[in-house]
Design a protein around this motif. Structure first.
Motif, PDB file in Angstrom:
ATOM      1  N   ALA A 187       0.832  -1.212   0.000  1.00  0.00           N
ATOM      2  CA  ALA A 187       0.000   0.000   0.000  1.00  0.00           C
ATOM      3  C   ALA A 187       0.868   1.265   0.000  1.00  0.00           C
ATOM      4  O   ALA A 187       1.995   1.253   0.495  1.00  0.00           O
ATOM      5  N   LEU A 195      -6.978   2.464   1.078  1.00  0.00           N
ATOM      6  CA  LEU A 195      -6.396   1.649   0.011  1.00  0.00           C
ATOM      7  C   LEU A 195      -5.946   0.303   0.542  1.00  0.00           C
ATOM      8  O   LEU A 195      -6.148  -0.734  -0.095  1.00  0.00           O
ATOM      9  N   SER A 247      12.620  -0.749  -0.154  1.00  0.00           N
ATOM     10  CA  SER A 247      13.929  -0.967  -0.786  1.00  0.00           C
ATOM     11  C   SER A 247      14.616  -2.214  -0.226  1.00  0.00           C
ATOM     12  O   SER A 247      15.517  -2.762  -0.854  1.00  0.00           O
ATOM     13  N   GLY A 250      10.819  -5.190  -0.396  1.00  0.00           N
ATOM     14  CA  GLY A 250       9.827  -5.117  -1.472  1.00  0.00           C
ATOM     15  C   GLY A 250       9.970  -6.244  -2.478  1.00  0.00           C
ATOM     16  O   GLY A 250       9.019  -7.005  -2.735  1.00  0.00           O
ATOM     17  N   THR A 265      -0.846  -0.649  -4.844  1.00  0.00           N
ATOM     18  CA  THR A 265      -1.169   0.730  -5.210  1.00  0.00           C
ATOM     19  C   THR A 265       0.033   1.579  -4.854  1.00  0.00           C
ATOM     20  O   THR A 265       0.556   1.497  -3.730  1.00  0.00           O
ATOM     21  N   ARG A 273       7.659  -1.876 -12.601  1.00  0.00           N
ATOM     22  CA  ARG A 273       8.780  -2.810 -12.452  1.00  0.00           C
ATOM     23  C   ARG A 273       8.289  -4.149 -11.894  1.00  0.00           C
ATOM     24  O   ARG A 273       8.656  -5.227 -12.349  1.00  0.00           O
ATOM     25  N   MET A 274       7.424  -4.049 -10.896  1.00  0.00           N
ATOM     26  CA  MET A 274       6.865  -5.254 -10.274  1.00  0.00           C
ATOM     27  C   MET A 274       6.043  -6.040 -11.303  1.00  0.00           C
ATOM     28  O   MET A 274       6.171  -7.259 -11.425  1.00  0.00           O
ATOM     29  N   GLU A 289      -2.641  -0.275  -9.239  1.00  0.00           N
ATOM     30  CA  GLU A 289      -3.256   1.048  -9.430  1.00  0.00           C
ATOM     31  C   GLU A 289      -2.139   2.049  -9.183  1.00  0.00           C
ATOM     32  O   GLU A 289      -1.552   2.078  -8.096  1.00  0.00           O
ATOM     33  N   LEU A 290      -1.829   2.851 -10.193  1.00  0.00           N
ATOM     34  CA  LEU A 290      -0.594   3.640 -10.154  1.00  0.00           C
ATOM     35  C   LEU A 290      -0.861   5.145 -10.185  1.00  0.00           C
ATOM     36  O   LEU A 290      -1.963   5.588  -9.901  1.00  0.00           O
ATOM     37  N   GLY A 292      -0.916   9.336 -11.289  1.00  0.00           N
ATOM     38  CA  GLY A 292      -1.815  10.096 -12.156  1.00  0.00           C
ATOM     39  C   GLY A 292      -1.234  11.468 -12.470  1.00  0.00           C
ATOM     40  O   GLY A 292      -0.344  11.965 -11.762  1.00  0.00           O
ATOM     41  N   CYS A 323      -3.835  10.494  -5.567  1.00  0.00           N
ATOM     42  CA  CYS A 323      -3.527  10.032  -6.928  1.00  0.00           C
ATOM     43  C   CYS A 323      -4.437  10.726  -7.925  1.00  0.00           C
ATOM     44  O   CYS A 323      -4.090  10.910  -9.075  1.00  0.00           O
ATOM     45  N   GLU A 422       4.345  13.385 -12.950  1.00  0.00           N
ATOM     46  CA  GLU A 422       3.627  13.402 -11.673  1.00  0.00           C
ATOM     47  C   GLU A 422       4.610  13.812 -10.580  1.00  0.00           C
ATOM     48  O   GLU A 422       5.593  13.119 -10.340  1.00  0.00           O
ATOM     49  N   PHE A 424       3.346  14.835  -7.350  1.00  0.00           N
ATOM     50  CA  PHE A 424       2.695  14.426  -6.109  1.00  0.00           C
ATOM     51  C   PHE A 424       2.957  15.411  -4.978  1.00  0.00           C
ATOM     52  O   PHE A 424       3.211  15.043  -3.825  1.00  0.00           O
ATOM     53  N   LEU A 450      -5.564   8.381 -15.252  1.00  0.00           N
ATOM     54  CA  LEU A 450      -6.345   8.049 -14.057  1.00  0.00           C
ATOM     55  C   LEU A 450      -7.659   8.833 -14.031  1.00  0.00           C
ATOM     56  O   LEU A 450      -8.703   8.313 -14.411  1.00  0.00           O
ATOM     57  N   PHE A 493     -12.716   3.232  -9.582  1.00  0.00           N
ATOM     58  CA  PHE A 493     -11.446   3.942  -9.694  1.00  0.00           C
ATOM     59  C   PHE A 493     -10.450   3.082 -10.462  1.00  0.00           C
ATOM     60  O   PHE A 493      -9.721   2.281  -9.885  1.00  0.00           O
TER      61      PHE A 493
HETATM   62  P1  NDP Z   1       5.621   4.250  -3.846  1.00  0.00           P
HETATM   63  O1  NDP Z   1       5.506   3.550  -5.152  1.00  0.00           O
HETATM   64  O2  NDP Z   1       6.872   4.945  -3.530  1.00  0.00           O
HETATM   65  O3  NDP Z   1       5.362   3.208  -2.653  1.00  0.00           O
HETATM   66  C1  NDP Z   1       4.221   2.407  -2.622  1.00  0.00           C
HETATM   67  C2  NDP Z   1       4.517   1.170  -1.823  1.00  0.00           C
HETATM   68  O4  NDP Z   1       5.466   0.368  -2.539  1.00  0.00           O
HETATM   69  C3  NDP Z   1       5.149   1.457  -0.467  1.00  0.00           C
HETATM   70  O5  NDP Z   1       4.642   0.559   0.482  1.00  0.00           O
HETATM   71  C4  NDP Z   1       6.610   1.206  -0.739  1.00  0.00           C
HETATM   72  O6  NDP Z   1       7.353   0.912   0.410  1.00  0.00           O
HETATM   73  C5  NDP Z   1       6.504   0.006  -1.643  1.00  0.00           C
HETATM   74  N1  NDP Z   1       7.714  -0.346  -2.385  1.00  0.00           N
HETATM   75  C6  NDP Z   1       8.795   0.408  -2.634  1.00  0.00           C
HETATM   76  N2  NDP Z   1       9.701  -0.322  -3.362  1.00  0.00           N
HETATM   77  C7  NDP Z   1       9.148  -1.536  -3.556  1.00  0.00           C
HETATM   78  C8  NDP Z   1       9.569  -2.731  -4.229  1.00  0.00           C
HETATM   79  N3  NDP Z   1      10.746  -2.827  -4.846  1.00  0.00           N
HETATM   80  N4  NDP Z   1       8.746  -3.793  -4.226  1.00  0.00           N
HETATM   81  C9  NDP Z   1       7.543  -3.727  -3.607  1.00  0.00           C
HETATM   82  N5  NDP Z   1       7.097  -2.641  -2.954  1.00  0.00           N
HETATM   83  C10 NDP Z   1       7.885  -1.552  -2.935  1.00  0.00           C
HETATM   84  O7  NDP Z   1       4.362   5.240  -3.742  1.00  0.00           O
HETATM   85  P2  NDP Z   1       3.972   6.245  -2.567  1.00  0.00           P
HETATM   86  O8  NDP Z   1       3.775   5.527  -1.289  1.00  0.00           O
HETATM   87  O9  NDP Z   1       4.909   7.392  -2.600  1.00  0.00           O
HETATM   88  O10 NDP Z   1       2.532   6.708  -3.053  1.00  0.00           O
HETATM   89  C11 NDP Z   1       2.344   7.684  -4.010  1.00  0.00           C
HETATM   90  C12 NDP Z   1       2.093   7.086  -5.386  1.00  0.00           C
HETATM   91  O11 NDP Z   1       0.964   6.221  -5.335  1.00  0.00           O
HETATM   92  C13 NDP Z   1       1.739   8.163  -6.389  1.00  0.00           C
HETATM   93  O12 NDP Z   1       2.335   7.852  -7.622  1.00  0.00           O
HETATM   94  C14 NDP Z   1       0.227   8.067  -6.473  1.00  0.00           C
HETATM   95  O13 NDP Z   1      -0.326   8.581  -7.655  1.00  0.00           O
HETATM   96  C15 NDP Z   1       0.034   6.582  -6.350  1.00  0.00           C
HETATM   97  N6  NDP Z   1      -1.314   6.251  -5.918  1.00  0.00           N
HETATM   98  C16 NDP Z   1      -2.183   5.684  -6.823  1.00  0.00           C
HETATM   99  C17 NDP Z   1      -3.490   5.430  -6.468  1.00  0.00           C
HETATM  100  C18 NDP Z   1      -4.455   4.802  -7.436  1.00  0.00           C
HETATM  101  O14 NDP Z   1      -5.509   4.346  -7.002  1.00  0.00           O
HETATM  102  N7  NDP Z   1      -4.154   4.754  -8.718  1.00  0.00           N
HETATM  103  C19 NDP Z   1      -3.987   5.774  -5.138  1.00  0.00           C
HETATM  104  C20 NDP Z   1      -2.985   6.323  -4.257  1.00  0.00           C
HETATM  105  C21 NDP Z   1      -1.706   6.555  -4.646  1.00  0.00           C
HETATM  106  P3  NDP Z   1       8.177   2.072   1.165  1.00  0.00           P
HETATM  107  O15 NDP Z   1       7.177   3.078   1.603  1.00  0.00           O
HETATM  108  O16 NDP Z   1       8.807   1.339   2.276  1.00  0.00           O
HETATM  109  O17 NDP Z   1       9.139   2.623   0.166  1.00  0.00           O
END
Ligand code: NDP
Length: 527
Positions: A187, A195, A247, A250, A265, A273-274, A289-290, A292, A323, A422, A424, A450, A493
């Motif tokens: 998340a 989420l 990091s 993940g 998300t 990448r995932m 869900e990425l 926007g 997002c 983006e 953010f 989005l 969404f």
């Molecule tokens: P990130 O992609 O930085 O992090 C999301 C999650 O991924 C965190 O829990 C993070 O951990 C984890 N993560 C980091 N590296 C890896 C890896 N290699 N493998 C697996 N998981 C990993 O996003 P943010 O938390 O900064 O959130 C903001 C982003 O999310 C924006 O781009 C926003 O638009 C998007 N978003 C999309 C939504 C949608 O519904 N489309 C809704 C809400 C947000 P850690 O925090 O420890 O780095």
């Protein structure tokens, strides 16, 4: 009729002033309680065990005031992840066999517990994310609604067990949707409850077991969700909680061979990448869900007051960190000056401050990295175009202790990269266009798809917008939020293009079935 207790009130746009007083009082009480709980040490929860480790914890500080330590959270290791996934894998059959009716009961209990604790959950999110009171309460409320909505999808479909036609008189055909096995749920920080609850409850109610990792900025809210699942009756080997750094753990989460599916998300960078790396030996579900880069188009026929209000609400809510946040506007040349004047005026009136306080709607950004991104975007705005408002870090008085930046409006030529990346953070870029087709073409140039909004009084323009815009969530003339405000069962969404891979979004009617795979069962009856 007796007035309802605050925890049973649903907060809507028509909530009365008297009820708002009760809501603020309940929030204040919860905030005091949550503040008194700050500073604790928290384990991860793996295979029914509370695990602490010797390695440095994640120190969770409030973005409102970084001297406030909310707690120290165990940073899970790759070995912890392995143990969690092995345990979840071992539990997958028993959770499936428990049956959908019992799983639905457990999930509905989780939703009930969220509603009962919504003020504490909201206070926790307000401190941990820097969300305003009402945004935090909305996050908690939406979480409970999401869980109920997904439970209903299983119920309405009778557990997705369906009698099928007979091809011959002696065969009996049944179609069932069954869980995949172990799902990993990762998340983001910005909606740490809604989420996480949405993704995880869909996986669980569908019969999958779960390993859940919250963002490193929001482990406290994530842990509260885990506790709620356990109290609601989800067995200890079915749901596992691993706070930790993406990091570090993940890749270990989604690369584990016993993981059958991922629900994620977050950013396009991590999610893509995932997605590309997840299916190695065979294709597996990776629901993402990425990000926007959500555009609002303001045409010359628009109600400009509604447009300015709608854009301001969507650009500045949660400090531009939704997002669905509106981060670019394409305004028709004929009304560009009048519209930007109104937008600047509204934005100037915003009070920046501690969002746990009532009447403060604009708090800090999540961390220092976000402040640096803001500063980079502002520098680019000055280079490519000009600033109409804002552009500074806010450091007056107590704000110096948090991650505060000003809501910032830039104007730039359409060729500027500000319209495509983006960031953010609360930076909104305005561009001037001469026609709807130009505005739509500019909107669609971004990799993301989005949300999108339109303000226009012309029905033909509305139809063209819906037909041509490349976005999964679209709004027309929405004063309460030009590009924001989805809700379970009302506005699904679903991100298109670089904004998501599922094609069937959260909050929507087709969400839960993505966590299940079909099995056709044919039995030949003896005669
Ligand atoms: P990130 O992609 O930085 O992090 C999301 C999650 O991924 C965190 O829990 C993070 O951990 C984890 N993560 C980091 N590296 C890896 C890896 N290699 N493998 C697996 N998981 C990993 O996003 P943010 O938390 O900064 O959130 C903001 C982003 O999310 C924006 O781009 C926003 O638009 C998007 N978003 C999309 C939504 C949608 O519904 N489309 C809704 C809400 C947000 P850690 O925090 O420890 O780095």
């Amino acid at each position: 009729m007796a007035t309802p207790a605050p925890d049973s009130m649903k907060i809507t746009y028509t909530t009365s002033a008297a009820d708002m007083e009760k809501i603020h009082a309940a929030f204040d009480t919860a905030l005091a309680k949550v503040r008194s709980e700050c500073g604790g040490k928290h384990p991860i929860h793996v295979a029914g065990r509370e695990v602490y480790s010797d390695s440095p914890p994640i120190v969770d500080v409030s973005p409102i005031d970084t001297s406030l330590v909310l707690g120290e959270f165990t940073a899970a290791s790759v070995d912890d992840v392995d143990r969690a996934i092995e345990s979840a894998w071992g539990a997958r059959r028993s959770w499936e066999k428990l049956g959908w009716r019992r799983r639905v009961e457990i999930m509905r209990e989780a939703a009930r517990l969220i509603r009962a604790r919504k003020f504490e959950l909201a206070a926790c999110m307000s401190l941990e994310v820097g969300k305003s009171r009402l945004e935090s309460l909305g996050d908690a409320e939406e979480s409970a609604d999401l869980i109920d909505y997904y439970a209903s999808q299983i119920e309405d479909a009778d557990g997705f067990v369906r009698k099928m036609d007979r091809l011959t008189p002696i065969e009996d055909n049944t179609d069932v949707l069954r869980p995949f096995g172990v799902f990993v749920c990762v998340a983001p920080f910005n909606f740490p409850l809604a989420l996480a609850a949405g993704m995880s409850s869909a996986a669980l109610v569908a019969g999958n077991t779960l390993v859940f990792k919250p963002a490193q900025d929001t482990p406290w809210t994530g842990l509260r969700l885990h506790q709620i699942y356990r109290e609601a009756g989800v067995p200890e080997d079915v749901v596992h909680f691993v706070s930790g750094k993406g990091s570090v753990i993940g890749d270990a989460l989604w690369q584990h061979p016993k993981v059958a599916g991922v629900v994620f998300t977050g950013s396009k960078q991590v999610g893509t990448r995932m997605f590309k790396g997840f299916s190695v030996d065979w294709v597996k579900p990776c629901l993402t869900e990425l990000g926007g880069k959500n555009a609002c188009i303001v045409m010359d026929s628009a109600d400009l007051d509604a447009a300015a209000e709608g854009v301001a609400r969507s650009a500045w809510g949660l400090q531009g960190q939704k997002c669905s946040a509106c981060s670019r506007v394409y305004v028709h040349r004929a009304v560009a000056e009048a519209f930007t004047g109104k937008l600047v005026e509204r934005t100037r009136a915003i009070v920046i401050g501690d969002p746990t306080q009532r009447d403060v709607s604009f708090g800090p950004v999540i961390n220092e990295a976000a402040v640096r991104t803001f500063e980079r975007a502002v520098a680019q705005a000055k280079q490519d175009g000009s600033l109409l408002l804002g552009g500074q870090r806010a450091t007056q008085g107590a704000l110096a202790r948090g991650h505060y930046v000003e809501p910032t409006i830039a104007q730039a030529p359409l060729s500027s990269g500000l319209f495509l990346e983006e960031f953010f953070v609360p930076l909104l870029t305005v561009g001037v266009v001469d026609s709807l087709s130009q505005a739509i073409a500019e909107s669609n140039r971004a990799e993301y798809g989005l949300t999108a909004g339109l303000f226009s009084q012309d029905p033909d323009e509305v139809e063209t917008f819906f037909d041509e815009i490349e976005a999964g969530v679209t709004y027309v003339n929405k004063r309460t939020g030009a590009t924001t405000g989805a809700w379970p069962g009302a506005q699904p969404f679903c991100g298109w293009k670089g904004s998501g891979s599922s094609g069937k979004g959260g909050c929507g009617p087709y969400y839960v079935m993505q966590f299940m795979r079909e099995q056709s069962r044919c039995v030949i009856e003896e005669r």
